[in-house]
Design an enzyme around this catalytic site. Structure first.
Site, PDB file in Angstrom:
ATOM      1  N   ARG A  35      39.340  28.014 -44.476  1.00 13.04           N
ATOM      2  CA  ARG A  35      39.726  26.852 -43.668  1.00 13.04           C
ATOM      3  C   ARG A  35      40.958  27.148 -42.804  1.00 13.04           C
ATOM      4  O   ARG A  35      41.806  26.269 -42.597  1.00 13.04           O
ATOM      5  CB  ARG A  35      40.024  25.628 -44.559  1.00 13.04           C
ATOM      6  CG  ARG A  35      38.811  25.092 -45.280  1.00 13.04           C
ATOM      7  CD  ARG A  35      38.156  23.966 -44.494  1.00 13.04           C
ATOM      8  NE  ARG A  35      37.115  23.317 -45.268  1.00 13.04           N
ATOM      9  CZ  ARG A  35      37.175  22.072 -45.704  1.00 13.04           C
ATOM     10  NH1 ARG A  35      38.215  21.320 -45.448  1.00 13.04           N
ATOM     11  NH2 ARG A  35      36.181  21.572 -46.385  1.00 13.04           N
ATOM     12  N   ARG A  39      43.228  20.952 -39.822  1.00 15.85           N
ATOM     13  CA  ARG A  39      44.188  19.892 -39.476  1.00 15.85           C
ATOM     14  C   ARG A  39      45.647  20.245 -39.661  1.00 15.85           C
ATOM     15  O   ARG A  39      46.512  19.537 -39.172  1.00 15.85           O
ATOM     16  CB  ARG A  39      43.856  18.637 -40.303  1.00 15.85           C
ATOM     17  CG  ARG A  39      42.626  17.909 -39.797  1.00 15.85           C
ATOM     18  CD  ARG A  39      42.154  16.859 -40.771  1.00 15.85           C
ATOM     19  NE  ARG A  39      41.683  17.499 -41.986  1.00 15.85           N
ATOM     20  CZ  ARG A  39      41.049  16.868 -42.977  1.00 15.85           C
ATOM     21  NH1 ARG A  39      40.850  15.571 -42.905  1.00 15.85           N
ATOM     22  NH2 ARG A  39      40.642  17.529 -44.028  1.00 15.85           N
ATOM     23  N   ARG A  48      40.327  18.490 -31.737  1.00 19.17           N
ATOM     24  CA  ARG A  48      39.514  17.580 -32.546  1.00 19.17           C
ATOM     25  C   ARG A  48      39.526  16.177 -31.929  1.00 19.17           C
ATOM     26  O   ARG A  48      38.492  15.510 -31.883  1.00 19.17           O
ATOM     27  CB  ARG A  48      40.090  17.572 -33.962  1.00 19.17           C
ATOM     28  CG  ARG A  48      39.600  16.528 -34.894  1.00 19.17           C
ATOM     29  CD  ARG A  48      38.274  16.928 -35.496  1.00 19.17           C
ATOM     30  NE  ARG A  48      37.998  16.053 -36.644  1.00 19.17           N
ATOM     31  CZ  ARG A  48      37.575  14.804 -36.528  1.00 19.17           C
ATOM     32  NH1 ARG A  48      37.374  14.282 -35.347  1.00 19.17           N
ATOM     33  NH2 ARG A  48      37.344  14.083 -37.609  1.00 19.17           N
ATOM     34  N   ASP A  85      30.411  23.653 -40.436  1.00 15.80           N
ATOM     35  CA  ASP A  85      30.532  23.048 -41.755  1.00 15.80           C
ATOM     36  C   ASP A  85      29.280  23.362 -42.557  1.00 15.80           C
ATOM     37  O   ASP A  85      28.218  23.616 -41.983  1.00 15.80           O
ATOM     38  CB  ASP A  85      30.716  21.530 -41.662  1.00 15.80           C
ATOM     39  CG  ASP A  85      31.216  20.967 -42.986  1.00 15.80           C
ATOM     40  OD1 ASP A  85      32.417  21.102 -43.281  1.00 15.80           O
ATOM     41  OD2 ASP A  85      30.392  20.433 -43.759  1.00 15.80           O
ATOM     42  N   TYR A 161      25.595  17.335 -52.207  1.00 16.21           N
ATOM     43  CA  TYR A 161      25.850  16.335 -51.153  1.00 16.21           C
ATOM     44  C   TYR A 161      24.554  15.628 -50.761  1.00 16.21           C
ATOM     45  O   TYR A 161      24.547  14.426 -50.480  1.00 16.21           O
ATOM     46  CB  TYR A 161      26.491  17.005 -49.929  1.00 16.21           C
ATOM     47  CG  TYR A 161      27.919  17.425 -50.199  1.00 16.21           C
ATOM     48  CD1 TYR A 161      28.964  16.506 -50.123  1.00 16.21           C
ATOM     49  CD2 TYR A 161      28.223  18.729 -50.553  1.00 16.21           C
ATOM     50  CE1 TYR A 161      30.270  16.885 -50.398  1.00 16.21           C
ATOM     51  CE2 TYR A 161      29.527  19.128 -50.828  1.00 16.21           C
ATOM     52  CZ  TYR A 161      30.547  18.198 -50.761  1.00 16.21           C
ATOM     53  OH  TYR A 161      31.829  18.565 -51.051  1.00 16.21           O
TER      54      TYR A 161
HETATM   55  O1  CP3 Z   1      37.261  28.064 -42.925  1.00 11.52           O
HETATM   56  C1  CP3 Z   1      37.174  27.679 -41.737  1.00 11.52           C
HETATM   57  O2  CP3 Z   1      38.173  27.621 -40.961  1.00 11.52           O
HETATM   58  C2  CP3 Z   1      35.789  27.366 -41.176  1.00 11.52           C
HETATM   59  C3  CP3 Z   1      35.383  26.034 -41.203  1.00 11.52           C
HETATM   60  C4  CP3 Z   1      34.904  25.313 -42.466  1.00 11.52           C
HETATM   61  C5  CP3 Z   1      34.962  23.879 -42.554  1.00 11.52           C
HETATM   62  N1  CP3 Z   1      34.314  23.504 -43.683  1.00 11.52           N
HETATM   63  C6  CP3 Z   1      35.591  23.015 -41.562  1.00 11.52           C
HETATM   64  C7  CP3 Z   1      35.926  21.619 -41.930  1.00 11.52           C
HETATM   65  C8  CP3 Z   1      34.263  25.761 -43.619  1.00 11.52           C
HETATM   66  C9  CP3 Z   1      33.992  27.193 -44.058  1.00 11.52           C
HETATM   67  C10 CP3 Z   1      33.883  24.597 -44.380  1.00 11.52           C
HETATM   68  C11 CP3 Z   1      33.141  24.675 -45.648  1.00 11.52           C
HETATM   69  C12 CP3 Z   1      32.909  23.454 -46.424  1.00 11.52           C
HETATM   70  N2  CP3 Z   1      32.649  22.172 -45.951  1.00 11.52           N
HETATM   71  C13 CP3 Z   1      32.820  23.412 -47.828  1.00 11.52           C
HETATM   72  C14 CP3 Z   1      32.924  24.622 -48.740  1.00 11.52           C
HETATM   73  C15 CP3 Z   1      34.309  25.097 -48.922  1.00 11.52           C
HETATM   74  C16 CP3 Z   1      35.222  24.155 -49.661  1.00 11.52           C
HETATM   75  O3  CP3 Z   1      36.221  23.761 -49.040  1.00 11.52           O
HETATM   76  O4  CP3 Z   1      34.960  23.870 -50.842  1.00 11.52           O
HETATM   77  C17 CP3 Z   1      32.566  22.089 -48.213  1.00 11.52           C
HETATM   78  C18 CP3 Z   1      32.412  21.561 -49.633  1.00 11.52           C
HETATM   79  C19 CP3 Z   1      32.442  21.312 -47.016  1.00 11.52           C
HETATM   80  C20 CP3 Z   1      32.088  19.876 -46.888  1.00 11.52           C
HETATM   81  C21 CP3 Z   1      33.142  19.099 -46.224  1.00 11.52           C
HETATM   82  N3  CP3 Z   1      33.517  19.257 -44.907  1.00 11.52           N
HETATM   83  C22 CP3 Z   1      33.940  18.080 -46.787  1.00 11.52           C
HETATM   84  C23 CP3 Z   1      33.852  17.618 -48.231  1.00 11.52           C
HETATM   85  C24 CP3 Z   1      34.790  17.623 -45.771  1.00 11.52           C
HETATM   86  C25 CP3 Z   1      35.725  16.457 -45.835  1.00 11.52           C
HETATM   87  C26 CP3 Z   1      36.980  16.762 -46.570  1.00 11.52           C
HETATM   88  C27 CP3 Z   1      38.080  16.992 -45.602  1.00 11.52           C
HETATM   89  O5  CP3 Z   1      38.803  17.999 -45.746  1.00 11.52           O
HETATM   90  O6  CP3 Z   1      38.247  16.141 -44.704  1.00 11.52           O
HETATM   91  C28 CP3 Z   1      34.541  18.406 -44.609  1.00 11.52           C
HETATM   92  C29 CP3 Z   1      35.215  18.290 -43.306  1.00 11.52           C
HETATM   93  C30 CP3 Z   1      35.775  19.509 -42.680  1.00 11.52           C
HETATM   94  N4  CP3 Z   1      35.153  20.732 -42.644  1.00 11.52           N
HETATM   95  C31 CP3 Z   1      37.004  19.598 -41.956  1.00 11.52           C
HETATM   96  C32 CP3 Z   1      37.095  20.907 -41.480  1.00 11.52           C
HETATM   97  C33 CP3 Z   1      38.182  21.488 -40.604  1.00 11.52           C
HETATM   98  C34 CP3 Z   1      37.956  18.440 -41.707  1.00 11.52           C
HETATM   99  C35 CP3 Z   1      37.303  17.478 -40.773  1.00 11.52           C
HETATM  100  C36 CP3 Z   1      38.215  16.921 -39.693  1.00 11.52           C
HETATM  101  O7  CP3 Z   1      38.729  17.683 -38.866  1.00 11.52           O
HETATM  102  O8  CP3 Z   1      38.356  15.703 -39.682  1.00 11.52           O
END
Ligand code: CP3
Length: 355
Positions: A35, A39, A48, A85, A161
């Site tokens: 990640r 943010r 974003r 994602d 999910y």
């Molecule tokens: O690593 C990176 O920079 C690449 C991008 C990436 C994102 N999500 C961007 C993201 C990767 C590799 C993921 C994987 C992901 N997404 C996982 C597996 C890894 C982990 O963290 O366990 C999972 C379970 C998800 C599902 C997901 N996506 C959730 C549960 C959420 C909401 C929680 C949160 O942090 O808000 C997301 C949203 C998400 N995915 C964001 C980002 C940058 C935040 C969204 C935003 O900008 O509002």
């Protein structure tokens, strides 16, 4: 003998991240962070804000390339990870995903045969074409020493999910289906194995040089269920990538798997394994590192803490895992409240490490 063509001039083995995944001990170890785009960076929040919704950002190649590059400009990481994602796969199968501020993902939950029947693989590649476009854009714009990582969610984690319809505290609906209606649950997992494989192969064809499979909820299953729903799909995906795209390394991340990390590595054939924050370092060095490259595992909260506590935690990881094939990373994704200057301090410390 013909000399190398332009595109071959920098062979993959020049990239420290890929050398480490081939089993080389690289000094200082390559570093990237799960990640790393997100943010905690003001420039991410700005892009974003322009994109509209989070998924609009994932499906906008120009903006997705931009946010992938943002952390590279600041920190010169050894790898870029495609910005997307894990939930774009169910979205592409027709189970519409939405993200609302502060609430995490929402999907119409699948609880029976009819929910499964409503899914279709027919439009997978059309729907995900913008993601492949992002990979191509990145391939053309990242620095030559930087490796490009593609990724997908593991079938088990994505299925949680799909069945729950959101995140969950106990994943009871998913477990009840897996334990009580294994035929139905297996059909969901098989559909994900097929489509996730197709998706990863297409990312590779667009330019991804390695792939990581995120199984964030691997750590909540009993041993036999873990073998069936986490190990088997990861083994199928790894075997397919190795067979159809030889030379592309696969990293597995069975977060929370504890002692089952060893079985996961033995039975999936992954080239690298990402350690979560709780994994004991000496055990990982002794048991896992002779079998594959290890990646990890600084606590993301330590990255928020910073200062000397963080320096010591970094050094401990480097000292214990730095003697074999190793990639420095966190044990889970960067949190939004992380001070960007702590990331700079981390990278500098890893780069200055001498065995
Ligand atoms: O690593 C990176 O920079 C690449 C991008 C990436 C994102 N999500 C961007 C993201 C990767 C590799 C993921 C994987 C992901 N997404 C996982 C597996 C890894 C982990 O963290 O366990 C999972 C379970 C998800 C599902 C997901 N996506 C959730 C549960 C959420 C909401 C929680 C949160 O942090 O808000 C997301 C949203 C998400 N995915 C964001 C980002 C940058 C935040 C969204 C935003 O900008 O509002």
């Amino acid at each position: 003998m013909e000399g190398p063509t332009n595109t071959q001039r920098f062979s993959v083995s020049d990239k420290p991240f890929l050398r480490a995944l081939k089993g080389e001990k690289v000094m200082p170890p390559p570093v990237w962070l799960m990640r790393q785009a997100g943010r905690y960076l003001p420039e991410y929040r700005a892009t974003r804000g322009e994109a509209g919704g989070f998924l609009d950002l994932c499906y906008n190649p120009e903006m997705a390339v931009e946010v992938t590059l943002q952390p590279l400009r600041r920190y010169n990481f050894d790898a870029a990870i495609l910005f997307s994602d894990i939930l774009v796969v169910p979205d592409a199968l027709g189970q519409k995903v939405s993200f609302t501020a502060g609430e995490g993902p929402r999907l119409p939950p699948i609880r029976d045969e009819s929910g499964l029947k409503a899914l279709s693989s027919a439009k997978l590649h059309d729907h995900l074409a913008p993601v492949y476009e992002t990979v191509r854009g990145l391939k053309a714009s990242i620095p030559e020493k930087t490796a490009l990582i593609g990724f997908a969610g593991a079938p088990w984690t994505v299925a949680t999910y799909m069945v729950e319809g959101s995140g969950s505290k106990d994943y009871a609906e998913t477990k009840k289906m897996a334990y009580g209606q294994p035929k139905l649950f297996e059909a969901i997992i098989d559909l994900l194995v097929q489509n996730t494989g197709d998706y990863l192969i297409s990312q590779i064809d667009a330019g991804a040089e390695a792939v990581q499979i995120f199984d964030s909820w691997a750590g909540i299953l009993p041993e036999d269920q873990f073998a069936r729903w986490c190990i088997k799909p990861a083994a199928q995906l790894t075997e397919r990538i190795h067979r159809e795209r030889p030379g592309i390394p696969v990293i597995g991340f069975p977060r929370g798997a504890g002692l089952l990390y060893e079985r996961f590595v033995d039975e999936t054939g992954v080239d690298g394994v990402s350690l979560d924050t709780t994994m004991p370092l000496a055990w990982a060095a002794k048991v896992l590192q002779p079998k594959c490259t290890v990646q990890g595992n600084l606590d993301p909260i330590m990255l928020i803490t910073g200062g000397e506590a963080m320096d010591q935690a970094i050094d401990r990881i480097l000292e214990i895992l730095g003697n074999g094939p190793f990639i420095f990373n966190l044990g889970h994704g960067i949190l939004p409240s992380t001070p960007p200057e702590n990331v700079a301090r981390l990278v500098e410390r890893v780069r200055n490490f001498k065995a």
